[in-house]
Design a protein around this motif. Sequence first.
Motif, PDB file in Angstrom:
ATOM      1  N   LYS A  81       0.849  -1.192   0.000  1.00  0.00           N
ATOM      2  CA  LYS A  81       0.000   0.000   0.000  1.00  0.00           C
ATOM      3  C   LYS A  81       0.888   1.246   0.000  1.00  0.00           C
ATOM      4  CE  LYS A  81      -3.714  -2.318   2.430  1.00  0.00           C
ATOM      5  NZ  LYS A  81      -3.331  -3.380   3.348  1.00  0.00           N
ATOM      6  N   VAL A  82       1.787   1.315   0.982  1.00  0.00           N
ATOM      7  CA  VAL A  82       2.762   2.411   1.033  1.00  0.00           C
ATOM      8  C   VAL A  82       4.195   1.895   1.200  1.00  0.00           C
ATOM      9  CG1 VAL A  82       1.163   4.156   1.862  1.00  0.00           C
ATOM     10  CG2 VAL A  82       2.392   2.789   3.519  1.00  0.00           C
ATOM     11  N   PHE A  83       4.366   0.657   1.647  1.00  0.00           N
ATOM     12  CA  PHE A  83       5.672   0.002   1.720  1.00  0.00           C
ATOM     13  C   PHE A  83       5.689  -1.081   0.650  1.00  0.00           C
ATOM     14  CE2 PHE A  83       6.799   0.549   6.534  1.00  0.00           C
ATOM     15  CZ  PHE A  83       6.829   1.911   6.375  1.00  0.00           C
ATOM     16  N   PHE A  84       6.786  -1.134  -0.114  1.00  0.00           N
ATOM     17  CA  PHE A  84       6.910  -2.121  -1.178  1.00  0.00           C
ATOM     18  C   PHE A  84       8.266  -2.798  -1.084  1.00  0.00           C
ATOM     19  CE2 PHE A  84       3.927   1.063  -2.575  1.00  0.00           C
ATOM     20  CZ  PHE A  84       2.891   0.316  -3.113  1.00  0.00           C
ATOM     21  N   HIS A  85       8.266  -4.116  -0.994  1.00  0.00           N
ATOM     22  CA  HIS A  85       9.512  -4.864  -0.954  1.00  0.00           C
ATOM     23  C   HIS A  85      10.116  -4.877  -2.353  1.00  0.00           C
ATOM     24  CE1 HIS A  85      11.684  -8.948  -0.512  1.00  0.00           C
ATOM     25  NE2 HIS A  85      12.506  -7.950  -0.280  1.00  0.00           N
ATOM     26  N   SER A  86      11.267  -4.210  -2.513  1.00  0.00           N
ATOM     27  CA  SER A  86      11.928  -4.152  -3.815  1.00  0.00           C
ATOM     28  C   SER A  86      13.405  -3.841  -3.627  1.00  0.00           C
ATOM     29  CB  SER A  86      11.291  -3.084  -4.706  1.00  0.00           C
ATOM     30  OG  SER A  86      12.056  -2.922  -5.886  1.00  0.00           O
ATOM     31  N   ASP A  87      14.234  -4.872  -3.726  1.00  0.00           N
ATOM     32  CA  ASP A  87      15.678  -4.653  -3.628  1.00  0.00           C
ATOM     33  C   ASP A  87      16.165  -3.709  -4.719  1.00  0.00           C
ATOM     34  OD1 ASP A  87      15.501  -6.475  -1.592  1.00  0.00           O
ATOM     35  OD2 ASP A  87      16.795  -7.985  -2.501  1.00  0.00           O
ATOM     36  N   ALA A  88      15.625  -3.847  -5.918  1.00  0.00           N
ATOM     37  CA  ALA A  88      16.071  -3.041  -7.059  1.00  0.00           C
ATOM     38  C   ALA A  88      15.828  -1.547  -6.840  1.00  0.00           C
ATOM     39  CB  ALA A  88      15.367  -3.506  -8.331  1.00  0.00           C
ATOM     40  N   LEU A  89      14.699  -1.182  -6.246  1.00  0.00           N
ATOM     41  CA  LEU A  89      14.387   0.236  -6.045  1.00  0.00           C
ATOM     42  C   LEU A  89      15.099   0.844  -4.842  1.00  0.00           C
ATOM     43  CD1 LEU A  89      10.574   0.306  -6.886  1.00  0.00           C
ATOM     44  CD2 LEU A  89      12.461   1.221  -8.245  1.00  0.00           C
ATOM     45  N   CYS A  90      15.748   0.019  -4.038  1.00  0.00           N
ATOM     46  CA  CYS A  90      16.466   0.535  -2.867  1.00  0.00           C
ATOM     47  C   CYS A  90      17.902   0.919  -3.172  1.00  0.00           C
ATOM     48  CB  CYS A  90      16.453  -0.505  -1.749  1.00  0.00           C
ATOM     49  SG  CYS A  90      14.829  -0.710  -1.012  1.00  0.00           S
ATOM     50  N   GLY A  91      18.420   0.448  -4.273  1.00  0.00           N
ATOM     51  CA  GLY A  91      19.814   0.753  -4.589  1.00  0.00           C
ATOM     52  C   GLY A  91      20.742   0.156  -3.548  1.00  0.00           C
ATOM     53  N   ASP A  92      21.666   0.965  -3.046  1.00  0.00           N
ATOM     54  CA  ASP A  92      22.639   0.491  -2.062  1.00  0.00           C
ATOM     55  C   ASP A  92      22.127   0.578  -0.627  1.00  0.00           C
ATOM     56  OD1 ASP A  92      24.470  -0.062  -4.055  1.00  0.00           O
ATOM     57  OD2 ASP A  92      25.398   1.922  -3.948  1.00  0.00           O
ATOM     58  N   SER A  93      21.013   1.267  -0.422  1.00  0.00           N
ATOM     59  CA  SER A  93      20.514   1.415   0.948  1.00  0.00           C
ATOM     60  C   SER A  93      19.486   0.333   1.269  1.00  0.00           C
ATOM     61  CB  SER A  93      19.903   2.806   1.145  1.00  0.00           C
ATOM     62  OG  SER A  93      18.712   2.924   0.399  1.00  0.00           O
ATOM     63  N   GLY A  94      19.114   0.252   2.527  1.00  0.00           N
ATOM     64  CA  GLY A  94      18.146  -0.743   2.964  1.00  0.00           C
ATOM     65  C   GLY A  94      16.711  -0.354   2.677  1.00  0.00           C
ATOM     66  N   ASN A  95      16.482   0.945   2.534  1.00  0.00           N
ATOM     67  CA  ASN A  95      15.147   1.429   2.173  1.00  0.00           C
ATOM     68  C   ASN A  95      15.293   2.736   1.405  1.00  0.00           C
ATOM     69  OD1 ASN A  95      15.866   3.055   4.447  1.00  0.00           O
ATOM     70  ND2 ASN A  95      13.724   3.464   4.860  1.00  0.00           N
ATOM     71  N   GLU A  96      14.236   3.126   0.738  1.00  0.00           N
ATOM     72  CA  GLU A  96      14.259   4.359  -0.053  1.00  0.00           C
ATOM     73  C   GLU A  96      12.846   4.916  -0.133  1.00  0.00           C
ATOM     74  OE1 GLU A  96      15.683   7.382  -1.426  1.00  0.00           O
ATOM     75  OE2 GLU A  96      17.203   5.830  -1.681  1.00  0.00           O
ATOM     76  N   PHE A  97      12.756   6.243  -0.100  1.00  0.00           N
ATOM     77  CA  PHE A  97      11.457   6.909  -0.236  1.00  0.00           C
ATOM     78  C   PHE A  97      11.335   7.526  -1.620  1.00  0.00           C
ATOM     79  CE2 PHE A  97      11.773   6.730   4.316  1.00  0.00           C
ATOM     80  CZ  PHE A  97      10.471   6.460   4.687  1.00  0.00           C
ATOM     81  N   TYR A  98      10.120   7.489  -2.136  1.00  0.00           N
ATOM     82  CA  TYR A  98       9.808   8.085  -3.430  1.00  0.00           C
ATOM     83  C   TYR A  98       8.592   8.977  -3.277  1.00  0.00           C
ATOM     84  CZ  TYR A  98      12.914   4.693  -5.601  1.00  0.00           C
ATOM     85  OH  TYR A  98      14.009   3.953  -5.956  1.00  0.00           O
ATOM     86  N   GLU A  99       8.631  10.094  -3.986  1.00  0.00           N
ATOM     87  CA  GLU A  99       7.506  11.019  -3.979  1.00  0.00           C
ATOM     88  C   GLU A  99       7.017  11.187  -5.413  1.00  0.00           C
ATOM     89  OE1 GLU A  99       6.713  14.985  -1.565  1.00  0.00           O
ATOM     90  OE2 GLU A  99       8.367  15.197  -2.987  1.00  0.00           O
ATOM     91  N   PHE A 100       5.722  11.149  -5.561  1.00  0.00           N
ATOM     92  CA  PHE A 100       5.107  11.352  -6.864  1.00  0.00           C
ATOM     93  C   PHE A 100       4.692  12.811  -6.937  1.00  0.00           C
ATOM     94  CE2 PHE A 100       4.348   6.943  -5.758  1.00  0.00           C
ATOM     95  CZ  PHE A 100       4.789   6.294  -6.879  1.00  0.00           C
ATOM     96  N   SER A 101       5.320  13.572  -7.804  1.00  0.00           N
ATOM     97  CA  SER A 101       4.958  14.984  -7.889  1.00  0.00           C
ATOM     98  C   SER A 101       3.742  15.192  -8.774  1.00  0.00           C
ATOM     99  CB  SER A 101       6.137  15.827  -8.364  1.00  0.00           C
ATOM    100  OG  SER A 101       6.555  15.410  -9.640  1.00  0.00           O
ATOM    101  N   GLN A 102       3.486  14.254  -9.660  1.00  0.00           N
ATOM    102  CA  GLN A 102       2.275  14.288 -10.480  1.00  0.00           C
ATOM    103  C   GLN A 102       1.724  12.887 -10.536  1.00  0.00           C
ATOM    104  OE1 GLN A 102       2.974  15.598 -14.452  1.00  0.00           O
ATOM    105  NE2 GLN A 102       2.237  17.639 -14.059  1.00  0.00           N
ATOM    106  N   ILE A 103       0.567  12.703 -10.019  1.00  0.00           N
ATOM    107  CA  ILE A 103      -0.077  11.401 -10.121  1.00  0.00           C
ATOM    108  C   ILE A 103      -1.270  11.569 -11.044  1.00  0.00           C
ATOM    109  CG2 ILE A 103      -1.322   9.577  -8.913  1.00  0.00           C
ATOM    110  CD1 ILE A 103       0.319  10.131  -6.477  1.00  0.00           C
TER     111      ILE A 103
END
Length: 166
Positions: A81-103
């Motif tokens: 819903k708001v947390f998504f398990h994705s190693d690829a989208l985390c890059g080198d860190s353990g977690n990463e935040f994304y913001e949608f400026s236009q949905i």
Amino acid sequence: MAVFQRQEFDVQRIGVTASIPNNDIARCMYYLKCVCTAIECDDAKILRFTNYNNYWALSDDEDEIVYKLCLALSPDVLDNKVFFHSDALCGDSGNEFYEFSQIRHQLMAVRSILIAGRTRQVNKIMTYKLSWMRNNYFGPMNRLADRFNPQRRLIRAMVESDCVIS
């Protein structure tokens, strides 16, 4: 629910590096901070428990409140819903935040989530690696369950001492 279709939109990585004290309460407070970053969380009573660098200032009763907040806001409530398990989208860190400026209508991320009977707006999404979730939620919560549940502590002590009840 998140549905991505062929449509232009702006997604921006907005995460920052954090240094978390090696303490279960501090890690749980950091987890709560991540929850509050992702969803509308303007309640000062909850935000008080997200200052993980000052974990040491909490009383034992407040430590238990942190534990119970984490139980209420568990990954089960937020996953996909708001947390998504994705190693690829985390890059080198353990977690990463994304913001949608236009949905646009073609991008369907949930707009709100119901938590404890209250509707909360989703501000951002967070991706995570399983190791991040183990380190900042599952591990600390398991150890804290022993601290805040005396019956579980007794059972664990009996198992560890090979005590047999007949």
